[in-house]
Each structure stands twice: as C-alpha cells, then as structure tokens.
Design a protein around this motif. Sequence first.
Motif, short mmCIF file in Angstrom:
data_model
loop_
_atom_site.label_atom_id
_atom_site.label_comp_id
_atom_site.label_asym_id
_atom_site.label_seq_id
_atom_site.Cartn_x
_atom_site.Cartn_y
_atom_site.Cartn_z
N GLU A 1 0.84 -1.21 0.00
CA GLU A 1 0.00 0.00 0.00
C GLU A 1 0.87 1.26 0.00
N SER B 1 -12.17 12.75 4.57
CA SER B 1 -11.29 11.91 3.74
C SER B 1 -11.51 10.44 4.03
N LYS B 2 -11.79 10.15 5.28
CA LYS B 2 -12.04 8.75 5.65
C LYS B 2 -13.28 8.24 4.90
N ALA B 3 -14.26 9.12 4.77
CA ALA B 3 -15.48 8.74 4.05
C ALA B 3 -15.17 8.48 2.58
N ARG B 4 -14.04 9.02 2.08
CA ARG B 4 -13.65 8.77 0.68
C ARG B 4 -12.63 7.63 0.59
N ASN B 5 -12.55 6.87 1.68
CA ASN B 5 -11.71 5.66 1.72
C ASN B 5 -10.22 5.90 1.79
N SER B 6 -9.78 7.10 2.10
CA SER B 6 -8.34 7.32 2.26
C SER B 6 -7.91 6.78 3.61
N HIS B 7 -6.66 6.36 3.67
CA HIS B 7 -6.09 5.94 4.95
C HIS B 7 -5.76 7.22 5.72
N ASP C 1 -6.53 5.75 11.34
CA ASP C 1 -6.19 4.38 10.95
C ASP C 1 -4.77 4.07 11.42
N THR D 1 -9.50 12.74 -3.62
CA THR D 1 -8.79 11.72 -2.84
C THR D 1 -9.35 10.34 -3.23
N ASP D 2 -8.54 9.35 -3.10
CA ASP D 2 -9.03 7.99 -3.31
C ASP D 2 -8.28 7.03 -2.38
N GLU D 3 -8.44 5.74 -2.62
CA GLU D 3 -7.84 4.77 -1.69
C GLU D 3 -6.31 4.74 -1.78
#
Length: 614
Positions: A294, A368-374, A391, A343-345
């Motif tokens: 990752e 950002s968490k809602a957009r799956n970013s760490h 996280d 933003t993305d994963e």
Amino acid sequence: MCGIVGYVGEKPVVDILLEGLSKLEYRGYDSSGIAVNCDDKIETYKAKGKLQNLRNLIEPIHGKLNKSSYGIGHIRWATHGSPNEINAHPHSCNCGKLVIVHNGIIENFKQLKEMLTNCGCEFRSQTDTETVAHLIAHKFGEYNDLKKAVSEATKQIEGTYALCVIHQDVKDTIVVTKRNAPLIIGIGENEHYVASDVPAIIQYTKKAVYLEDNQIAVLTPSTMELFDKNLNKLEPKVEILPWESMSLSKMGFKHFMLKEIHEQPDVVRNILTDKLTGCDEPIQLNEVKLTKDELKKLNRIQVVACGTSLHAAMVGKYIIESLCSIPVDVEPSSEYIYRKTVTDENTLVIGVSQSGETADTITAIRQSKARNSHILVITNRPDSTMARDADSLLPVNAGIEVSVAATKSYVAQLVSFYLLAIYIAEIQGKMDKDTLTNIKNELVILPQKIEMILAHKENIQACARMYSNSRNFIYIARGINYATALEGALKLKEISYINATGYPAGELKHGPIAMLDETLPVLSILMSGMVYDKILSNSEEAKARNAKMIALTDSDDENLKELFDFIIKVPKVQELVSPILSIVPLQLLAYYIAEFLGKDVDQPRNLAKSVTVE
Ligand code: F6R
C-alpha cells in the motif's frame, strides 16, 4: 474551546471543580463560573478574566459551598458575546432551576432563540448557549424527566456541543451529552466526574468512559447510566486511563513556554529512541498500518492541519517530496473541508494536531475517511478524538505542553515527519542509502546542537532587547525554511502582539518591499545550502531600503557583519534537517520580546490551546 467539569459525590465539590478548571485553563481563560446545589437551591458564581477572579469571588463562602453534593463548572473562550460576567457560563433557564455548561457552538441558536422568546423565555446573555438552557428547561416542563428533556432538546440543536446539565429538583444528578466536542466521565467510589479532558480528573480516578457522539449519560454518586440519543440503554465501555496524575511545574523557569523550549533536546531524543535504533538500521514505524504494498502504491499525500501544525506539515511536504518523490499537498483544514478534494484509496491523508481536538482538522480527516483514504494522525495526544479516528496513529510524545504557544510539540511533529519520510523512502527502496543514513546521523546529533543554542541564549535575549519596540517584523527564508519563517513570525505575533509576517525571500520584491524603511527589522533565515546565496541577495535588497537586518545563520562568513545589524548564530547543520534547529532561536526571540514587553506569555490574549470550534 472552553473547558467543562462536573462532580457528583461526597468530596468537596468546589475544590474539585476549581482544581479541574485550573487543569483546563489551556482551553480558554477569558471568564469562568460554577454552579452547585446549596440549601436546596442551585447557586451560580461567575467572574470575568482569569480563574483566580472566580476563586476570589467564592473565597468568603468557599467552606459552605464545598458541602454541596453536585456541581458543574466552566472556563470560557468566547465565541458568541464578549467575555464578561453575564456571558460567562453556567447559564440557566428563566427560573434558574436548570443550569448548564457548554463547550461548542450552537449553529441554529438564532432560530431557537426566536422560538423560545415567543414561548416566554427571557434571555440575559448574548451567548448561543443560553438557548440550550431554555430549550432543555422547556422540554423538562413537558416531560418532567431530565434525560428525556436533554434527548429531545439535542434533537433540535444543530452544531457542536459537550453539555453538563443539572436541575434543582433532580437532586444529586448530572446529565451529560456531546456531539463533536470531547467529554470524559471519571468513575470513582460512590462518585462521578465529568470533564472536557483527562487532566481535570486524573488525580481522582483512572477509570473512565469516553462519551461518544449523541450518547447521553445520567450520573449520580452511585450510578452511571448510558443511553443513545433515543434513550435506548447502552453498556458503558470503561477504560483505564494510561495517564499518571501530574503536577505541572515550571521547574524554576519564569514561564512554561521557556521551560518547554528547553525541553526540546529531550523531546527529540525521546522520539528517536524507539524508532531509530541505529543509523544503518531501517526506521521502525510499526504505528503505520499501511502494508508495504500500500505504501508503494501511494500516489498522493494530503496533509491537513492548522496554525503551527500547518507549518510542521509544510516542512513535512518538503521532506517527503525530497525523499519519496510522492506529491504532497498541504492545506489548512478550514479550507480543505469546504472544497471538492480529489482523494481515493491510494491517497494517504495526514492530520497533524498537537491537541488532536482541532475541530477543522477532525472534520477534514473524517471527510477523507469517508472517501476511503487511509488516515494517519500525528498528535501529541494519543487519547484525543483525532487519535481515536485514525487508521494509523503516530504519537509525538512531547509531554504535556502548557504554554498556549506551541514549541516542543512543533519540534516533535517535525521529527515525526522526518521519520515518516525516511520510513516510506526505505520501503520504496528508490532513494540512495547514504543520503538516508546521513539524515539519520544528523537527526541523532540534533539534540546536542539545540542544547548549544540554549546555552548561548543571551545573544538572542540581547537581540530581543534591541528590537522589542518594533511595531512590525518581517521574516524571510526560502526552501525548506520558508515554513520556519512563517512559524517564527507566528510565535512573535501570538505572544507579543507585534505584527510579524513570514515571506518567501524571493517574494519580497513583489510587494512587501514597499514597507521597508529604517524602522522595520527584517530577519533572514540564512542556512547553508541550496538557497543560501539567493537569500543573501534578497537580504541585500532589503538592506538597500534601509531595513534593520538580522541574520539567523549557521555560516561563519565574516562578511555577513557588513550586511547584518545583528547575527544570531546556530551550529552548522544539513540543510534538509535545518528546520528542527532554526526554529529554536526564533521561539526564544519571540519569548524574550514578549517578556520584555511584559506580556502574559503562557496565556496570550484571545487564544486557546485547543480550538474545538470551526
Ligand atoms: C500556535 C498554536 C496554534 C495551533 C493551532 C492548531 O502556537 O499552537 O496555531 O497550532 O491552533 O492546533 P492543533 O495543533 O492542536 O491542531
């Protein structure tokens, strides 16, 4: 911001409330107040200014009030209405039987106020909080049940809040609730505590429950009942606080800020101890929960922060881009949350916050968490809201910082960014090993170099004396130390109220140069390296406009004496690591100027250490 405390039990209530408030002074200090039961009535005492004014007010009746069995207290950082006695908390309903303290902002208070005024409520203060007192009282009139009243009222409230509510007719009971503001319940023997933060209760108990958003707790001496917003019963999650009771001492320094500046060599050593076991060994950052794959896939890093933490993030950007070649955006959280961000994963979002409670940064990382970013959080408070949302959590372990102006937490954040950048670079395996080893070597000897600066602080004191009457200050730098210029200027502004601005040195001639004359000090951060000559030329340009020139430099060049009126010398340091060193004299300069001017260094006007409102 604001700090709230509450107590129900047999111990001296007023002592516990005042002691608790003193531990929360970092959250605000423009007024304070308490409400306790006394002779079957709720009595409220409030005072403008520092907590000592409240202590003085209560002094004659302290003994009597201490016999109360429940009470709540508040220390304020004004949002709605100026800091005076009327606007100070606690606030009450018309009849004064229901009393509340509040931390947060009620966004729809105008609509609520209009509705409540039409129902006969009389408003005494200019605060948003008073609407909540009237609203809960109104609901209490309807349901004759305090927790139900709180539950119904909070359904109508928009905004953020941590609330403690007491009622004269509901004896020995405190009802508490929260949304996007911290609140912790302490559990003792036949007693309960409540507070905005751990230091207010840790000397009494280590058993605690962190209230979650929209939960409601009903506290009596012997019981704690927990409910969700619809009053379904919940099982409280009791934790043992990993804290020791601490008595914060200035250790002989005149102010906490000076003490905390002097703690910085040890702060750097502490962070490095576990993570940098040897300069040839890879950095250990088990806290980063991204897998190697990752980390290799990361296509972007976004850093969100405010104030001093934002400046640490700017240095972080520089170092991560230099060592890892990953594009890094740094943005004030308050801007980030009101625009479309991409933003993305594969985007890592880093939230930086000394307190871990800054409202804008919390919102930013949640978005950002809602957009799956760490989400990786760098904070000095591993028990904070941001830490709980993270996280990956990188605690900076700088120890409690009392002075409102951040110093050691900034240096700790910087070191954390260096470790993170080296860690990612080592996993990527693209950066040449010698470069990374060199940086590690430099980090290890930094504490001694900071100690050398501290040992020669008289020179900085002399500089402060010379320029303390200036009404304006300009700090210039380039490259990795541009953030240092901003941070140095911020420190001076915060504690001396002198108008200080940081500029990239190359920008001076694009406007700010118009301000220069013989009354204006220009401080050039002139560290050896890539941009040294460039800053030197920019300093010449300023000198040609008669500005008073100060250099902060690690250079031995004797010719500098011709250009600069004052030279602050620091030990030689690698350019890439220099921000950790170059900020220290600027912290001291700000400190000594403020001290000469007789300012309240540790608690500057209008500020608070934990900014829990947007
Ligand atoms: C300045 C200072 C503030 C904070 C800012 C963000 O000395 O302390 O600028 O840096 O309010 O606070 P945190 O870091 O707690 O998110």
